[in-house]
Design a protein around this motif. Structure first.
Motif, short mmCIF file in Angstrom:
data_model
loop_
_atom_site.label_atom_id
_atom_site.label_comp_id
_atom_site.label_asym_id
_atom_site.label_seq_id
_atom_site.Cartn_x
_atom_site.Cartn_y
_atom_site.Cartn_z
N ALA A 600 -0.24 12.99 7.93
CA ALA A 600 1.16 12.90 7.48
C ALA A 600 1.36 13.35 6.04
CB ALA A 600 1.63 11.44 7.63
N VAL A 601 0.28 13.84 5.38
CA VAL A 601 0.41 14.20 3.97
C VAL A 601 1.39 15.36 3.79
CG1 VAL A 601 -0.83 15.03 1.93
CG2 VAL A 601 -1.90 13.34 3.44
N ASP A 602 1.34 16.37 4.65
CA ASP A 602 2.29 17.49 4.54
C ASP A 602 3.72 17.03 4.78
OD1 ASP A 602 0.50 19.42 3.85
OD2 ASP A 602 0.18 20.16 5.89
N MET A 603 3.91 16.07 5.69
CA MET A 603 5.24 15.52 5.93
C MET A 603 5.77 14.87 4.65
SD MET A 603 4.45 13.77 9.65
CE MET A 603 6.06 13.03 9.80
N LEU A 604 4.86 14.17 3.93
CA LEU A 604 5.27 13.52 2.67
C LEU A 604 5.64 14.56 1.62
CD1 LEU A 604 5.52 10.79 1.17
CD2 LEU A 604 3.14 11.07 0.47
N ARG A 605 4.85 15.60 1.51
CA ARG A 605 5.14 16.64 0.50
C ARG A 605 6.46 17.34 0.80
NH1 ARG A 605 -0.84 18.22 0.77
NH2 ARG A 605 -1.73 17.41 -1.18
N LYS A 606 6.80 17.50 2.08
CA LYS A 606 8.04 18.18 2.46
C LYS A 606 9.26 17.26 2.42
CE LYS A 606 5.61 21.35 5.60
NZ LYS A 606 5.38 21.69 7.03
N GLY A 607 9.03 15.98 2.15
CA GLY A 607 10.15 15.05 2.09
C GLY A 607 10.58 14.53 3.44
N GLU A 608 9.79 14.77 4.49
CA GLU A 608 10.15 14.30 5.83
C GLU A 608 9.92 12.79 5.98
OE1 GLU A 608 7.87 16.65 8.52
OE2 GLU A 608 8.74 18.56 7.86
N VAL A 609 9.05 12.23 5.15
CA VAL A 609 8.84 10.78 5.10
C VAL A 609 8.82 10.37 3.64
CG1 VAL A 609 7.59 10.68 7.30
CG2 VAL A 609 6.32 10.99 5.16
N ASP A 610 9.01 9.06 3.38
CA ASP A 610 9.08 8.59 2.00
C ASP A 610 7.78 7.98 1.49
OD1 ASP A 610 11.94 9.09 1.48
OD2 ASP A 610 12.20 7.68 3.15
N ALA A 611 6.90 7.58 2.40
CA ALA A 611 5.64 6.96 1.96
C ALA A 611 4.66 6.93 3.14
CB ALA A 611 5.87 5.54 1.44
N ILE A 612 3.38 6.83 2.79
CA ILE A 612 2.31 6.67 3.79
C ILE A 612 1.54 5.41 3.43
CG2 ILE A 612 0.19 7.64 4.75
CD1 ILE A 612 1.22 10.41 3.94
N VAL A 613 1.34 4.54 4.42
CA VAL A 613 0.54 3.33 4.21
C VAL A 613 -0.79 3.50 4.95
CG1 VAL A 613 0.37 0.85 4.62
CG2 VAL A 613 2.55 1.85 3.94
N ALA A 614 -1.88 3.19 4.28
CA ALA A 614 -3.21 3.21 4.91
C ALA A 614 -3.98 2.01 4.38
CB ALA A 614 -3.94 4.50 4.58
N ILE A 615 -4.48 1.19 5.28
CA ILE A 615 -5.28 0.04 4.87
C ILE A 615 -6.69 0.25 5.40
CG2 ILE A 615 -5.63 -2.45 4.99
CD1 ILE A 615 -2.19 -1.26 5.61
N GLU A 616 -7.56 0.69 4.51
CA GLU A 616 -8.97 0.91 4.82
C GLU A 616 -9.79 0.66 3.57
OE1 GLU A 616 -10.24 4.43 6.92
OE2 GLU A 616 -8.18 4.87 7.52
N GLY A 617 -11.11 0.55 3.78
CA GLY A 617 -12.00 0.37 2.65
C GLY A 617 -12.03 1.60 1.75
N LYS A 618 -11.82 1.37 0.47
CA LYS A 618 -11.83 2.48 -0.48
C LYS A 618 -13.27 2.98 -0.71
CE LYS A 618 -12.16 -0.52 -4.56
NZ LYS A 618 -11.56 -0.97 -5.82
N PRO A 619 -13.42 4.25 -1.05
CA PRO A 619 -12.40 5.29 -1.12
C PRO A 619 -12.20 5.97 0.22
CG PRO A 619 -14.47 6.14 -1.94
CD PRO A 619 -14.73 4.71 -1.57
N LEU A 620 -10.96 6.32 0.55
CA LEU A 620 -10.64 7.05 1.77
C LEU A 620 -10.92 8.54 1.54
CD1 LEU A 620 -9.00 4.37 2.08
CD2 LEU A 620 -7.37 5.69 3.42
N GLN A 621 -11.61 9.12 2.46
CA GLN A 621 -12.02 10.52 2.30
C GLN A 621 -10.82 11.45 2.17
OE1 GLN A 621 -14.48 11.96 5.49
NE2 GLN A 621 -15.02 13.84 4.44
N TRP A 622 -9.84 11.29 3.06
CA TRP A 622 -8.69 12.22 3.04
C TRP A 622 -7.83 11.99 1.80
CZ3 TRP A 622 -3.75 10.35 2.85
CH2 TRP A 622 -3.53 9.04 3.27
N LEU A 623 -7.71 10.74 1.37
CA LEU A 623 -6.87 10.43 0.21
C LEU A 623 -7.52 10.92 -1.09
CD1 LEU A 623 -4.23 9.13 -0.70
CD2 LEU A 623 -5.39 6.93 -0.77
N ASN A 624 -8.85 10.92 -1.09
CA ASN A 624 -9.57 11.39 -2.27
C ASN A 624 -9.33 12.87 -2.53
OD1 ASN A 624 -11.35 11.13 -4.44
ND2 ASN A 624 -12.75 9.86 -3.25
N GLN A 625 -8.91 13.58 -1.51
CA GLN A 625 -8.68 15.01 -1.64
C GLN A 625 -7.24 15.34 -2.07
OE1 GLN A 625 -9.83 16.44 2.22
NE2 GLN A 625 -11.99 15.95 1.92
N VAL A 626 -6.41 14.32 -2.17
CA VAL A 626 -5.02 14.54 -2.58
C VAL A 626 -4.96 14.64 -4.11
CG1 VAL A 626 -2.69 13.56 -2.66
CG2 VAL A 626 -4.08 13.35 -0.57
#
Length: 791
Positions: A600-626
């Protein structure tokens, strides 16, 4: 400075050695302090020194080595090995030592008794201050000292036993073997039999201990059921004869007889076979094929045609050794150990161990730390030793603690051992694959038997989606716990906590799963699963999972999400449950979008959604690349409505350098993940399987908490309780046996500090030192108290 036994204060040493020298002269023993002389000195030392005297510390010009050997007892024939090692070190010292240092090997008689080996080894390490232990002889004796030496980080070099246990660098990094493994040697015998006697019937005599059983298993695995073993007869090392065993084996009408024995019993077997007129194709293990120690006392005429395998040459085999090598060997034996026959194969083994040791110590240079000694022992590459069968090389590495893995067949003919055939490896690269082993056996066993064997100890574990913390944790468990057919962990890719609960309750074959504590509480509170607290049990609290809220910088707080469009993962996921639970408790009503956060990261960048929630043990691999200057992590305040089910936490720049400024952090909350299962009855097969998982996982927590495994393993505290839920009975029993509860309890997680650091090396620390999340909780609580007092 060859071999000594016991060291004391200067004056007592003078009196002791004066008396010892006089005694040695009277006994007409050469004045060299070799291992044989050391035994005499040991007896004298016992009457002259009290038990409270300890060794003087090693000098800067000394390399002090510890050794135990069976100079007496049922395996006394092996005492020659230590005598030769000691004599070779005398030679090294006479030639200037190693890198300018003298080598002092302190050796004690352990009589082949594991209890005595442990006692003497502890004395060598703690009293005599030996730098490392060298060349302990025997399987049970080495097994007795292996845990102790590894716990002390003392090298256990060149264990003289063919057990596979000395080649387990992951579990025992301070232990290294020397000999080809019993399994490898037995498989070489099997190769030869399959090629030359494919229709034979086999009888086996073996020592009833770890050595004999490992040989027997190697033979069975090598034969793969293609040639029948029609009779097996064990003996004990305390037996005075093996007449009954030999009668049984002969009565089996076997035409191949294999003995996996020590020298004393090899002599008995060769003699008795001749007395019975039983002349099968007779194989003897390499540990008992010495001419002087076995063949000569058994009678060369009785040993004619005997088969064995070898990695070393016989001491009189000048042709195979070559002139220069043989001259050097002969000169050494004649000068330094004239009392030992050159025909004694154990003497050759002692010579090879000595040569290898000198190679390692020379490579250490001036760094004689225990760490560097192990480092150099692990770095032997392509060494061809004199008096070793041509073509067999010594190689080690950090992942390979088996220096010798090849042998060559030989036959006793016309009074001599004669090598024949190629150099063989008992290590088939394909044989390390359990799947290959299964396929190999497919033609010799029924499908039903194979299926039962493969399924008996397999545990299926529901994890999470690809790339998730749950999936990585499941993969870690499989990597560390899998042990052939004894235990196999089968991680199953899932979609998260909700699906895992459903699968544990309903899906056939699922034994356990990683679930979120708040998921279970939510199901219970909403009454989605009737009586779930009685149906579900937990094995252990695994780790904490942080709430990540990724949004544009215009979203500054959770309150800003009211009425906004928020991605909360798929409806089966644990993020979904935690997100709706947090929103409900905070009174926030966003519009929910069910999509995997990483998609959903591209959706967030395009303004199609307002936020993304993820509850996992840090660090998240995909989020680390943002790394987007328009996006950030929204803080989650540890508000009172959340404190019942969640813990305070932080996300730092180290976790997400692209989203958090250097030195900064973002407040958030964390949920607790647990390993859970159905509440199986204690007498059920599913309960038995889970018990296997529990015992093995708890035993190996310390290994899982080290790299390269997921950093979240460091948060696992096996004794931590999950309030309101029942622990799996077998898990509680393991904890009661191994980690009795102490007094220190973590207010945040309920983690109890164990009385002894059994599973986790950090267990001796206070909770705030051991658990970063708990430390953050204390910091949060202190800052809140400070803020309240300032108002």
């Amino acid at each position: 400075m060859g071999a000594t036994i016991g060291i004391t204060r200067r004056r007592m040493e003078q009196l002791f050695w004066a008396s010892a020298r006089d005694a040695l002269r009277r006994l007409n023993i050469a004045p060299r302090r070799n291992a044989a002389a050391a035994l005499v000195l040991a007896a004298m030392a016992g009457s002259m020194m009290n038990d409270q005297v300890h060794a003087a510390p090693p000098g800067s010009n000394e390399i002090r080595i510890g050794n135990t050997a069976p100079y007496t007892g049922p395996a006394s024939a092996y005492g020659v090995i230590a005598k030769v090692i000691s004599a070779y070190l005398d030679k090294v010292n006479a030639e200037g030592g190693i890198n300018g240092r003298k080598v002092n090997m302190i050796t004690y008689d352990d009589a082949y008794d594991p209890n005595k080996t442990m006692e003497m080894t502890r004395k060598l390490v703690e009293d005599d201050q030996a730098l490392f232990i060298l060349g302990t002889i025997g399987t049970n004796t080495n097994a007795a000292i292996q845990p102790y030496l590894n716990s002390k980080k003392v090298p256990q070099l060149f264990a003289l036993s063919g057990a596979a246990a000395w080649d387990q660098p992951g579990e025992f990094p301070w232990t290294m073997g020397f000999l080809p493994t019993y399994t490898a040697e037995a498989q070489i015998f099997a190769q030869y039999i399959l090629e030359n006697h494919p229709r034979s019937r086999i009888a086996v005599l073996y020592q009833e201990d770890g050595m004999g059983k490992e040989y027997l298993k190697g033979l069975r695995d090598g034969l793969g059921g293609k040639v029948a073993i029609v009779a097996e007869a064990p003996y004990k090392v305390t037996d005075t004869n093996i007449d009954a065993q030999m009668a049984k084996l002969k009565a089996s009408n076997a035409d191949v007889f294999i003995e996996f024995t020590t020298p004393k019993f090899a002599i008995m077997a060769i003699r008795r076979s001749a007395e019975l007129g039983w002349r099968p194709n007779h194989f003897v293990a390499s540990i008992a094929n010495s001419y002087s120690a076995v063949i000569q006392p058994a009678g060369p005429q009785n040993a004619e045609g005997l088969l064995s395998a070898a990695y070393r040459l016989e001491g009189e085999d000048a042709a195979a050794a070559g002139d220069a090598v043989f001259r050097e060997w002969s000169a050494f034996m004649q000068r330094y150990v004239p009392s030992v026959s050159k025909t004694n194969g154990q003497a050759v083994l002692g010579y090879l161990v000595s040569k290898t040791l000198v190679e390692v110590l020379k490579n250490c240079g001036d760094d004689l730390s225990r760490e560097n000694i192990m480092r150099q022992a692990r770095a032997i590459k392509g060494v061809q030793l004199p008096m070793m069968v041509q073509g067999i090389l010594i190689n080690t590495s950090p992942s390979d603690h088996a220096p010798i893995e090849q042998m060559r067949m030989m036959r006793f003919t016309n009074g001599n051992w004669q090598h024949f055939g190629p150099v063989r490896s008992g290590i088939d690269p394909g044989a390390v694959s359990d799947s290959f082993k299964t396929i190999f056996k497919y033609g010799t066993a029924t499908k039903r038997d194979l299926a039962n064997q493969l399924n008996a100890n397999t545990v299926s574990l529901m994890t999470g989606s690809f790339g998730s913390t749950y999936a990585q944790v499941g993969a870690d468990l499989a990597s560390v716990l899998d042990n052939g057919t004894a235990l196999r962990i089968l991680p199953v890719m899932g979609r998260g906590s909700v699906q895992a609960v459903a699968d544990i309750l309903l899906l056939r074959g699922v034994d356990a799963g990683i679930v979120r504590k708040d998921t279970l509480a939510y199901l219970d509170r909403k009454d989605f699963a009737k009586d779930i607290r009685n149906q579900f049990v937990y094995v252990a609290k695994m780790f904490n999972e942080e709430m990540h809220v990724l949004a544009p910088k215009t979203i500054t707080s959770m309150r800003d999400l009211d009425g906004k469009t928020v991605v909360v993962d798929l409806p089966d996921s644990s993020t979904f449950v935690t997100a709706i639970n947090v929103f409900e408790r905070l009174g926030i009503r966003p519009h929910l979008i069910y999509q995997e956060p990483r998609l959903a990261v591209d959706m967030l960048r395009k303004g199609e959604v307002d936020a993304i929630v993820a509850i996992e043990g840090k660090p998240l691999q995909w989020l680390n690349q943002v790394n987007d200057r328009n996006l950030h992590l929204v803080p989650v305040d540890y508000a009172k409505p959340l404190q019942e089910e969640y813990l305070p936490s932080k996300l730092s720049a180290a976790d997400y350098p692209g989203l958090v400024a250097d030195g900064g952090s973002v407040e958030t909350i964390a949920a607790e993940a647990v390993l859970a299962s159905y509440n199986w009855a204690p007498n059920s097969d599913r309960y038995r399987r889970l018990s296997l998982l529990v015992d093995t996982m708890f035993d190996k927590v310390a290994q899982l908490q080290r790299p390269p495994f997921h950093p979240k393993w460091r948060e696992m505290a096996p004794r931590a309780t999950v309030s309101g839920w029942t622990r799996f009975k077998a898990a509680q029993e393991w904890l009661d046996r191994n980690m009795p509860p102490g007094a220190a309890v973590s207010a945040a997680s309920g983690a109890v500090r164990p009385a002894a650091p059994v599973a986790a090396p950090a267990a001796a620390l206070a909770p705030q030192e051991r658990d970063p999340l708990y430390r953050e909780f204390l910091e949060w609580r202190a800052s809140r108290a400070k803020a309240s007092s300032s108002r």
